[in-house]
Design a protein around this motif. Structure first.
Motif, mmCIF file in Angstrom:
data_model
loop_
_atom_site.group_PDB
_atom_site.id
_atom_site.type_symbol
_atom_site.label_atom_id
_atom_site.label_comp_id
_atom_site.label_asym_id
_atom_site.label_seq_id
_atom_site.Cartn_x
_atom_site.Cartn_y
_atom_site.Cartn_z
ATOM 1 N N VAL A 28 81.661 59.464 60.935
ATOM 2 C CA VAL A 28 80.981 58.752 62.020
ATOM 3 C C VAL A 28 79.583 58.321 61.568
ATOM 4 O O VAL A 28 79.145 57.197 61.837
ATOM 5 N N LEU A 29 78.883 59.198 60.870
ATOM 6 C CA LEU A 29 77.540 58.883 60.378
ATOM 7 C C LEU A 29 77.581 57.690 59.427
ATOM 8 O O LEU A 29 76.741 56.781 59.514
ATOM 9 N N LEU A 30 78.544 57.650 58.535
ATOM 10 C CA LEU A 30 78.668 56.528 57.609
ATOM 11 C C LEU A 30 78.953 55.225 58.347
ATOM 12 O O LEU A 30 78.435 54.167 57.984
ATOM 13 N N ILE A 33 75.657 54.066 60.017
ATOM 14 C CA ILE A 33 74.714 53.536 59.027
ATOM 15 C C ILE A 33 75.110 52.130 58.596
ATOM 16 O O ILE A 33 74.260 51.278 58.362
ATOM 17 N N SER A 34 76.393 51.856 58.523
ATOM 18 C CA SER A 34 76.858 50.545 58.042
ATOM 19 C C SER A 34 76.763 49.448 59.090
ATOM 20 O O SER A 34 76.904 48.279 58.766
ATOM 21 N N LEU A 35 76.494 49.772 60.364
ATOM 22 C CA LEU A 35 76.387 48.755 61.408
ATOM 23 C C LEU A 35 75.122 47.931 61.208
ATOM 24 O O LEU A 35 74.070 48.470 60.874
ATOM 25 N N PRO A 36 75.184 46.600 61.436
ATOM 26 C CA PRO A 36 73.982 45.778 61.295
ATOM 27 C C PRO A 36 72.988 46.075 62.407
ATOM 28 O O PRO A 36 73.366 46.391 63.526
ATOM 29 N N VAL A 37 71.718 45.975 62.063
ATOM 30 C CA VAL A 37 70.655 46.227 63.022
ATOM 31 C C VAL A 37 70.076 44.893 63.446
ATOM 32 O O VAL A 37 69.746 44.053 62.618
ATOM 33 N N SER A 38 69.963 44.665 64.747
ATOM 34 C CA SER A 38 69.377 43.409 65.221
ATOM 35 C C SER A 38 67.865 43.525 65.151
ATOM 36 O O SER A 38 67.282 44.566 65.403
ATOM 37 N N LYS A 39 67.223 42.404 64.788
ATOM 38 C CA LYS A 39 65.764 42.371 64.693
ATOM 39 C C LYS A 39 65.212 41.573 65.854
ATOM 40 O O LYS A 39 65.779 40.566 66.256
#
Length: 189
Positions: A28-30, A33-39
């Motif tokens: 789940v942690l991996l 972490i791999s999800l894109p982050v919106s800016k």
């Protein structure tokens, strides 16, 4: 054979609930972490991004004005103009600046002295209400786009006297070098 037995024992240990739970958490942690982050968009960046659109309109307007005026010159005939830019210009925005300075003097028990000075500076952009009711950065200085070169295609572009007149006109209007101006004859369609 002993190695295989050790591997099988290790696999049996992984089957235990505790180890399985740890493996699921790591998975789940991996994934997180791999999800894109919106800016978040900065309003100042949006203003700067909109600038090239305005500059492109200005360039097209300059091209049209130059075509119109050169078309009136004797021997030039039908004209097409292309202007390229070196830069899109710049907008300098007003900033509120707050500076502080703190000085600390210390004396230790042996008579030694120490002086420490801390500087801090904070800047924030000044915003004003724009025409559309939204706040915009307050522009204190704006530089015009810098022209890189001019291409003129004209019916009379093959005549040296006409090409010279066109080049001199462009030199009089724009702060560019003579070798950055190209005059060519147009193809009759």
């Amino acid at each position: 054979m002993k190695i295989w037995k050790d591997i099988l024992k290790s696999m049996d240990k992984l089957k235990k609930k505790e180890n399985l739970f740890v493996l699921i958490l790591v998975g789940v942690l991996l994934m997180v972490i791999s999800l894109p982050v919106s800016k978040e968009k900065n309003t100042l960046e949006e203003t700067i991004v909109e600038s090239p659109k305005e500059e492109t309109g200005q360039v097209e307007q300059l091209e049209q004005r130059l075509e119109k005026i050169l078309g009136k010159v004797e021997g030039v005939g039908k004209v097409q103009v292309m202007i390229t830019l070196k830069s899109n210009g710049e907008k300098q925005v007003e900033k509120d600046t707050e500076s502080t300075e703190n000085t600390t003097e210390e004396t230790d028990s042996q008579g030694g002295e120490r002086k420490t000075t801390d500087y801090s500076k904070k800047e924030s952009t000044v915003f004003v209400e724009g025409e559309n009711g939204e706040s915009e950065p307050y522009v204190i200085k704006e530089t015009e786009p810098e022209i890189e070169g001019v291409l003129v295609i004209a019916d009379g572009g093959d005549k040296p006297s006409v090409a010279k007149n066109i080049s001199e006109a462009v030199l009089a209007l724009f702060p560019i070098d003579a070798h950055k101006i190209k005059v060519m004859k147009s193809v009759n369609e």
